[in-house]
Design an enzyme around this catalytic site. Structure first.
Site: not given
Ligand code: NAP
Length: 294
Positions: A21, A72, A109, A136, A233
């Site tokens: 992290s 979370k 967020d 999320g 990022y």
């Molecule tokens: P999450 O709750 O596990 O959701 C993952 C999402 O990605 C779901 O919509 C999933 O679709 C989709 N997905 C995963 N693998 C896929 C694939 N092979 N093809 C198509 N869709 C796919 O994860 P999250 O917490 O939302 O995080 C998502 C991303 O955001 C991560 O990369 C995380 O590092 C980033 N993030 C960044 C910040 C920031 O501050 N910059 C904050 C939070 C998260 P399904 O519903 O079909 O499984």
């Protein structure tokens, strides 16, 4: 940095894993710049042990915790009060231990996302937006866009039912936004991207095992005058942002959102603001230059 002594207040992150992290470096740098007598640590907490961790932190007098994967959602049941955002999203990334002993849950967020758009002078009010993902991170993005008055939001997700669930969560906000859900395989996605002012990748495609891939591989629809945002990022830029850039769009990676949602948490715990664009630039450079990011 202030010397640690018996008056130093403790903040932290719980999750599993927490070893990679960026939050400790980000928060301790911001604490240093603000001249606060706080320190921020990462605590690995296994699934099934969240209640003990939260109660333990409260009893030890911590001021607050960030919460990351996989806790979370589960941590919601161990709080006394939830902010409106955390209630709508059903997920918490910030716990505050109030003076009166209550455990408050919030999700910063969406504020971090909106503030990063502000830094890039993009106002979502009245805009047409398309969001890839329904997890999320997508919840925070969609909640923020709804709250800030977007005209239309299309949620595109591999599992369409999860997109529908996310759109339903926003119904109670009833701010007159036009919400639509499409499967990733939809034949009209390129057209819908073309008609969007803002396109966001809130899926995890492009990092880890899928580094070098993009959720929208054929890149149709990206054009100049459009803002394309990838919440990832590391790496930066992702293939998604490279495709958008090739199409002439302006692009943003996820580092500003990470910094700004963290600063929102710090503000909740300490009451101190840290948000001029210049200072965010400095934090961005610090995180990129001090290792841990590609
Ligand atoms: P999450 O709750 O596990 O959701 C993952 C999402 O990605 C779901 O919509 C999933 O679709 C989709 N997905 C995963 N693998 C896929 C694939 N092979 N093809 C198509 N869709 C796919 O994860 P999250 O917490 O939302 O995080 C998502 C991303 O955001 C991560 O990369 C995380 O590092 C980033 N993030 C960044 C910040 C920031 O501050 N910059 C904050 C939070 C998260 P399904 O519903 O079909 O499984």
């Amino acid at each position: 940095m202030a010397e640690i002594d018996s008056s130093t207040k403790v903040l932290g992150l719980i999750g599993d894993p927490v070893s990679g992290s960026l939050s400790p470096r980000l928060q301790n740098r911001a604490i240093d710049r603000l001249g606060l007598d706080y320190r921020y640590f990462a605590f690995p907490v296994k699934e099934g042990r969240v209640n003990e961790a939260v109660i333990g932190a409260k009893e030890l007098g911590l001021k607050g915790l960030n919460v990351t994967v996989p806790h979370k959602k589960t941590v919601v049941e161990y709080t006394d009060n939830l902010s409106r955002a955390a209630r709508v999203m059903g997920a918490i990334n910030t716990i505050t231990f109030a003076e009166e002993g209550e455990i408050e849950g919030d999700n910063t967020d969406w504020k971090g996302f909106l503030k990063s758009l502000e830094l890039h002078e993009f106002d979502p009010e009245g805009k047409r937006c398309l969001v890839f993902g329904a997890g999320g991170a997508a919840s925070g993005v969609v909640y923020g866009l709804v709250r800030r008055g977007a005209r239309r939001i299309v949620i595109v997700n591999r599992t369409e039912s999860k997109g529908v669930d996310l759109a339903r969560k926003m119904e109670g906000l009833s701010l007159g936004v036009d919400l639509d859900v499409r499967p990733l395989t939809g034949s009209d996605i390129g057209k819908r991207i073309e008609r969007s002012d803002l396109v966001v990748n809130a899926t995890s495609v492009g990092m880890g095992a899928t580094e070098g891939e993009a959720v929208w591989e054929d890149g149709d629809g990206f054009h100049s005058g459009q803002l394309v945002y990838d919440l990832i990022y590391n790496p930066s830029p992702t293939k998604f942002l490279k495709l958008a850039d090739d199409g002439g769009a302006d692009t943003i990676d996820g580092l500003d959102m990470l910094i700004l949602q963290g600063l929102e948490s710090l503000k909740k715990w300490t009451g101190e603001e840290f948000e001029s664009g210049e200072k965010v630039d400095e934090l961005r450079r610090y995180l990129r230059d001090s290792g841990g990011l590609n």
